[in-house]
Design a protein around this motif. Structure first.
Motif, short mmCIF file in Angstrom:
data_model
loop_
_atom_site.label_atom_id
_atom_site.label_comp_id
_atom_site.label_asym_id
_atom_site.label_seq_id
_atom_site.Cartn_x
_atom_site.Cartn_y
_atom_site.Cartn_z
N GLN A 114 -4.62 77.97 72.02
CA GLN A 114 -3.03 78.16 71.82
C GLN A 114 -2.72 79.41 71.32
O GLN A 114 -3.65 80.27 71.01
CB GLN A 114 -2.59 77.19 70.64
N LEU A 137 -0.91 72.87 64.85
CA LEU A 137 0.53 72.76 65.76
C LEU A 137 1.43 74.00 65.52
O LEU A 137 2.32 74.23 66.19
CB LEU A 137 1.16 71.37 65.48
N ASP A 148 0.79 76.55 73.90
CA ASP A 148 -0.46 76.17 74.51
C ASP A 148 -0.52 76.47 76.11
O ASP A 148 -1.47 76.33 76.64
CB ASP A 148 -0.91 74.71 74.25
N ARG A 261 -1.81 67.96 75.42
CA ARG A 261 -0.97 68.97 75.28
C ARG A 261 -0.34 68.93 73.91
O ARG A 261 -0.38 68.09 73.48
CB ARG A 261 -0.13 69.16 76.41
N TRP A 262 0.27 70.12 73.64
CA TRP A 262 0.85 70.31 72.50
C TRP A 262 1.97 69.11 71.95
O TRP A 262 1.73 68.54 70.94
CB TRP A 262 1.64 71.57 72.48
N ARG A 265 0.11 66.00 71.21
CA ARG A 265 -0.76 66.00 70.01
C ARG A 265 0.35 65.81 68.77
O ARG A 265 -0.11 65.38 67.74
CB ARG A 265 -1.43 67.17 69.85
#
Ligand SMILES: [Zn+2]
Ligand SMILES: [Zn+2]
Length: 358
Positions: A114, A137, A148, A261-262, A265
């Motif tokens: 990221q 995050l 990301d 993926r972001w 998550r």
């Protein structure tokens, strides 16, 4: 043979990834990371593996001499210390909570790195180690969501393959990774969880606990709970139990946190943070809603504190390993998407039936 130090070497920056350090050294010498590394280590396919994750000591000693940085300090720029704290030192397979890059020859198949566009806005900037962590995050410095992928083409970020001598451009389409507008909003709850987990990783002696968990045991516990949350039915049932806002997303089959993926998550950690918010009462509320049993956790790591609570769950049948949902099943999830009224009615009916059984 005594190796000569690189003439235009750059300084290792705080929390800088080893790969980022090597890339910046290559650029400072006016060449690409591939040519640079090949010059010093001919034939050694350094970029064809995740060198941050699995650098060997002997090679680090050689880099140390060339880069003018002690081997001990250089080792702290790898992900090896993180992997020890996260409870995984095996060279094979994924490391819990560490984003998987999935190296395939010269490319990376997953979005394992990221970045913060603000941090990269300075041309002297570098890629941080904490950007490889799945539970990170937001940028701790700028408070904005990390990205990301390349904002223009969606490719994973592979800085050593940038077409320019500047790692801040997408290797695939040459777009800027910095100068990208991102949302400014961030979830306070998730930011708090991220801070607490980072403290447990970086300065465990002074870090706060979550329930009975601290340090390595904390990472083992949350990884096991995330495994449960990546099961569609469990995710939906626990989310419903805590009345979290609607989301169309549900985990797909075989989703693994380290591959997510972001946005995925975000949703998993959002639910996790609520599920553990009032340990152990909140854990049991979620477990009850999703019909979890001791069997559910049989193959998962059970640090002390989690094991005790799992032992209070029903054993679960050993003959019938599949959990048969009593309230949440695919039909109910379908109704939730297409017909809210019918969904509520069926849900109420099933909950009532369960209550009468008790
Ligand atoms: Zn930043
Ligand atoms: Zn791109």
């Amino acid at each position: 043979m005594k190796l000569e130090e690189w003439p235009f070497r750059v300084e290792l920056q705080p929390d800088e990834l080893l790969s980022s350090f090597l890339i910046r050294n290559a650029h400072a010498h006016g060449t690409t990371p591939y040519l640079f590394m090949n010059y010093f280590w001919p034939g050694r396919a350094l970029w064809d593996r995740d060198c941050d994750r699995s650098a060997d000591w002997e090679w680090l000693c050689e880099v140390s001499e060339l880069a003018g940085v002690s081997t001990e300090v250089l080792a702290t720029s790898t992900l090896i210390p993180f992997r020890q704290s996260l409870g995984s030192t095996s060279l094979y397979g994924d490391t819990s909570l560490l984003l998987s890059a999935s190296v395939y020859h010269r490319t990376r198949r997953r979005h394992g790195l990221q970045f913060c566009p603000e941090c990269l806005s300075n041309h002297l900037s570098w890629f941080r180690r904490i950007w490889r962590l799945g539970f990170v995050l937001y940028c701790p410095e700028h408070g904005i969501p990390l990205m990301d992928c390349c904002p223009a083409c969606g490719s994973p970020v592979i800085p050593h393959r940038s077409l320019r001598l500047d790692a801040r451009y997408c290797h695939q389409c040459d777009s800027c990774l910095h100068n990208t507008m991102t949302e400014n909003s961030c979830s306070e709850r998730l930011l708090d969880l991220q801070k607490l987990l980072l403290n447990n990783l970086l300065t465990p002696s002074t870090a706060e606990h979550i329930g009975p968990f601290h340090g390595t045991a904390l990472f083992a516990a949350i990884r096991s709970l995330l495994s449960v949350l990546t099961v569609r039915i469990s995710y939906a049932a626990i989310r419903d139990a805590f009345n979290l806002p609607e989301t169309a997303w549900l985990p797909h089959d075989r989703l693994q946190f380290e591959h997510a993926r972001w946005p995925e998550r975000f949703l998993l950690l959002e639910l996790l943070s609520v599920w553990i918010s009032d340990w152990p009462a909140s854990f049991h509320l979620g477990a009850e809603a999703a019909g979890l049993s001791q069997k559910t956790f049989a193959r998962l790591r059970q640090p002390k504190g989690l094991r005790e609570e799992i032992q209070r769950l029903k054993p679960g049948s050993s003959r019938n390993r599949r959990y048969e949902p009593k309230v949440f099943d695919e039909e109910l999830l379908r109704l939730k998407r297409v017909d809210r009224k019918a969904y509520r009615k069926l849900r109420a009916k099933r909950l009532l039936a369960l209550a009468l059984l008790k």
